[in-house]
Design a protein around this motif. Structure first.
Motif, short mmCIF file in Angstrom:
data_model
loop_
_atom_site.label_atom_id
_atom_site.label_comp_id
_atom_site.label_asym_id
_atom_site.label_seq_id
_atom_site.Cartn_x
_atom_site.Cartn_y
_atom_site.Cartn_z
N LEU A 48 0.77 -1.08 0.02
CA LEU A 48 -0.06 0.02 -0.04
C LEU A 48 1.09 1.19 -0.19
O LEU A 48 2.03 1.16 0.52
N LYS A 49 0.41 2.43 -0.59
CA LYS A 49 1.01 3.64 -0.54
C LYS A 49 0.06 4.64 0.05
O LYS A 49 -1.19 4.52 -0.14
N ASP A 50 0.56 5.60 0.96
CA ASP A 50 -0.33 6.56 1.23
C ASP A 50 -1.32 6.26 2.34
O ASP A 50 -2.53 6.74 2.68
N TYR A 51 -0.90 5.02 3.02
CA TYR A 51 -1.92 4.36 4.10
C TYR A 51 -1.13 4.54 5.52
O TYR A 51 -0.15 4.09 5.51
N VAL A 52 -1.61 4.67 6.68
CA VAL A 52 -1.03 4.48 8.05
C VAL A 52 -1.80 3.34 8.65
O VAL A 52 -2.98 3.28 8.51
N ILE A 53 -1.35 2.76 9.47
CA ILE A 53 -1.99 1.66 10.37
C ILE A 53 -2.48 2.41 11.59
O ILE A 53 -1.83 3.13 12.41
N LEU A 54 -3.69 2.35 11.86
CA LEU A 54 -4.47 2.62 12.99
C LEU A 54 -4.02 1.78 14.35
O LEU A 54 -3.86 0.69 14.29
#
Length: 277
Positions: free
Chosen positions: A64-70
């Motif tokens: 993935l690109k441009d996602y962070v993990i909650l």
């Protein structure tokens, strides 16, 4: 701000999102539009960056690109996880699995990556997770990798559990939790401050479910796939646990360990930075 929120039609996800769905948890800043699809579909939609927040397989995060993990909402096994099953009458053994055709519930699922780490190469046949036991029974494949409640509900009169990946992972990592599902949020549509705000709100929904277990399980029963309430409650509480509230250092370390092992074995082509908010 309207948020598209993807999650699976599975009891543990429904339990975690019950606080949002019933109105017990809300915010004047966010309007939530629920998108309910199977995990491999959500993995693919995250690749295309179609959703603001979504459940994905931990494995899928590597692409993935441009996602962070909650920090909240992760599904981690505690010495348990996906199971490889085979027909009891076929005499399948752990040693024979490497040459077997194994049904998998999606190439980007964490279950598939864990099995590759444990076995190395094998012949895979991708299919919808709910059809795997039937395919094994019909002889379409030699074995099947089962996830979700099938891990605890497969018919032990017909199937043998050949490999329990949670136990394998525990033995390889010195007791790290098994990283299976996570929730990710878009850095394209929210800045870090807004991401943290939504992350905290999501944790409140998880806590609402845990504080109202009977009502939350009743809500989750719409995704029971014919299983009794006692089984669904057992499954939900296996995967909605303390590390689901906040994965903390151990959860992040487990995801990093999985990616490091995959990189060392050339399953992944590059290192993966694990960004948790």
């Amino acid at each position: 701000m309207e948020i598209t929120l993807g999650h699976t039609p599975d009891a543990d996800d429904a339990f975690m999102f019950y606080g949002f769905a019933c109105g017990g948890v809300g915010s004047i800043r966010f309007t939530i539009k629920h998108v309910i699809q199977d995990i491999e579909t959500l993995n693919k939609r995250a690749l295309a960056h179609e959703l603001d927040v979504t459940a994905v397989s931990a494995h899928a995060y590597a692409y993935l690109k441009d996602y962070v993990i909650l920090r909240g909402g992760g599904s981690f096994g505690l010495k348990y996880g996906p199971v490889v099953i085979a027909r009891k009458d076929k005499g399948m053994t752990l040693e024979r699995l490497q040459g077997a055709t194994i049904a998998i519930p999606g190439r980007m699922t964490s279950a598939n990556l864990l099995l590759k780490l444990a076995l190395g190469r094998f012949k895979e046949k991708e299919m919808s997770f709910e059809t795997i036991p039937r395919a094994v029974l019909a002889g379409e494949v030699d074995a099947g990798l089962v996830i979700h409640e099938a891990q605890i509900t497969y018919d032990k009169g017909k199937f043998a559990g050949i490999m329990e990946l949670g136990q394998w992972w525990d033995s390889q990592t010195g007791g790290l939790p098994v990283p299976l599902g996570i929730n990710v949020a878009s850095t394209r549509t929210m800045d870090r401050g807004r991401l943290k705000e939504f992350s905290d709100l999501f944790v409140k929904s998880i806590e609402y479910g845990l504080d109202n277990i009977d009502a939350s399980v009743d809500y989750a029963m719409q995704y029971s796939r014919g299983q009794p309430k006692e089984t669904i409650k057992k499954f939900v509480l296996m995967y909605v646990n303390e590390i689901t509230r906040d994965m903390g250092p151990e959860g992040k370390k487990a995801i990093e360990k999985m990616f490091l092992m995959a990189r060392e074995r050339r399953i992944l082509e590059s290192d993966v930075k694990v960004d948790v908010i």
